[in-house]
Design an enzyme around this catalytic site. Sequence first.
Site, PDB file in Angstrom:
ATOM      1  N   HIS A 139      12.602  14.501  -3.103  1.00  0.00           N
ATOM      2  CA  HIS A 139      12.483  13.053  -3.234  1.00  0.00           C
ATOM      3  C   HIS A 139      11.018  12.677  -3.494  1.00  0.00           C
ATOM      4  CE1 HIS A 139      15.977  13.803  -0.544  1.00  0.00           C
ATOM      5  NE2 HIS A 139      16.529  12.883  -1.301  1.00  0.00           N
TER       6      HIS A 139
ATOM      7  N   HIS B 156       7.876   9.222   2.963  1.00  0.00           N
ATOM      8  CA  HIS B 156       8.419   7.944   2.471  1.00  0.00           C
ATOM      9  C   HIS B 156       7.787   6.735   3.157  1.00  0.00           C
ATOM     10  CE1 HIS B 156      11.360   9.811  -0.062  1.00  0.00           C
ATOM     11  NE2 HIS B 156      11.986  10.415   0.933  1.00  0.00           N
TER      12      HIS B 156
ATOM     13  N   ASP C 293       8.797  18.115  -2.121  1.00  0.00           N
ATOM     14  CA  ASP C 293      10.073  17.596  -1.622  1.00  0.00           C
ATOM     15  C   ASP C 293      10.858  17.052  -2.819  1.00  0.00           C
ATOM     16  OD1 ASP C 293      11.259  16.422   1.272  1.00  0.00           O
ATOM     17  OD2 ASP C 293      11.845  15.254  -0.492  1.00  0.00           O
TER      18      ASP C 293
ATOM     19  N   ASP D 271      14.273  20.413   0.160  1.00  0.00           N
ATOM     20  CA  ASP D 271      15.567  19.880  -0.274  1.00  0.00           C
ATOM     21  C   ASP D 271      15.794  19.997  -1.776  1.00  0.00           C
ATOM     22  OD1 ASP D 271      13.513  18.053  -0.496  1.00  0.00           O
ATOM     23  OD2 ASP D 271      14.492  16.479   0.665  1.00  0.00           O
TER      24      ASP D 271
HETATM   25 ZN   LIG Z   1      13.427  14.828   0.621  1.00  0.00          ZN
END
Ligand SMILES: [Zn+2]
Length: 308
Positions: free
Chosen positions: A164, A125, A162, A245
Amino acid sequence: MVTRLYTHPIFLEHITPPGHPERPDRLRAIERVLDDEAFAGLDRVQAPEGDEATILYAHPADFVARVRAAIPDQGIARIDADTTASPKSWQAAITAIGAANAAVDDVFTGRADNVFVAARPPGHHAEKTTAMGFCLFNTAAIAARHAQRKHGVERVAVVDWDVHHGNGTQDIFWDDPSVLYCSTHQMPLYPGTGAKNETGAGNIVNAPLAPQTGSEVFRDAFLSRVLPALDSFAPDLIIISAGFDAHHRDPLAEINLTEDDFDWATGQLMQRATRHSGNRLVSLLEGGYDLQGLAFSVAAHVGRLMKG
Ligand SMILES: [Zn+2]
């Protein structure tokens, strides 16, 4: 196959506030599962300290100085609503970068066929000038540029499963066609980016997944979008932003993968690494917040890396 594992005790000393999902116990759960005799063949190496100058491969100097200034002498400093730093966070982040860069060196020099880096804080991120989403520096992006600078390769692919979207990696490589960035992620979900029409210089491939979907939709996204992009790009190195995740047990998202899906996806990327990249594959831990889901998924992933 020689599969190397990098970790380091400093990764347990990046302390987050009580109740924060990105916590040291994540790495303890991974260490416990990899203690099983099934993983006796892993080439375990303590991560080397990173070279701070390599942070500049992905981030400007004034941003690096800003992060350094935010590291507290004691307690926990808040960088944004969910991103924090403790006194050892700088050293942990630098060591995560050192491990990722060493992993790249290992696969180019033949010391290992593939490498898994069990480090924290995560990185995907972190944008050029913004630390966010539990991430201080973009370790995967730095490692990709390290491969280009130190080993003289032209094309590096970063595959990010991931749950996200890796907004940071997309931001850093947005106008850099020498790096292919492919991501499967839940949408809508934090951080909000990752739509199909975000394509950068033609080098960004986003495959958003609807909440409550699972194995079939994930594998279809891999087969129809990620793998064809890898085949036409023909990378010299594949880096995985390996968050776990999207596992069905994870509390931060609603994608229903099992450890078998991570085993399968790992195998697919290993095939592409064999076809295009001289087997060179480096996998970097990103998210994964249910300790059992994380441990089982890492076991499946690393087991596949070792088996080939
Ligand atoms: Zn994540």
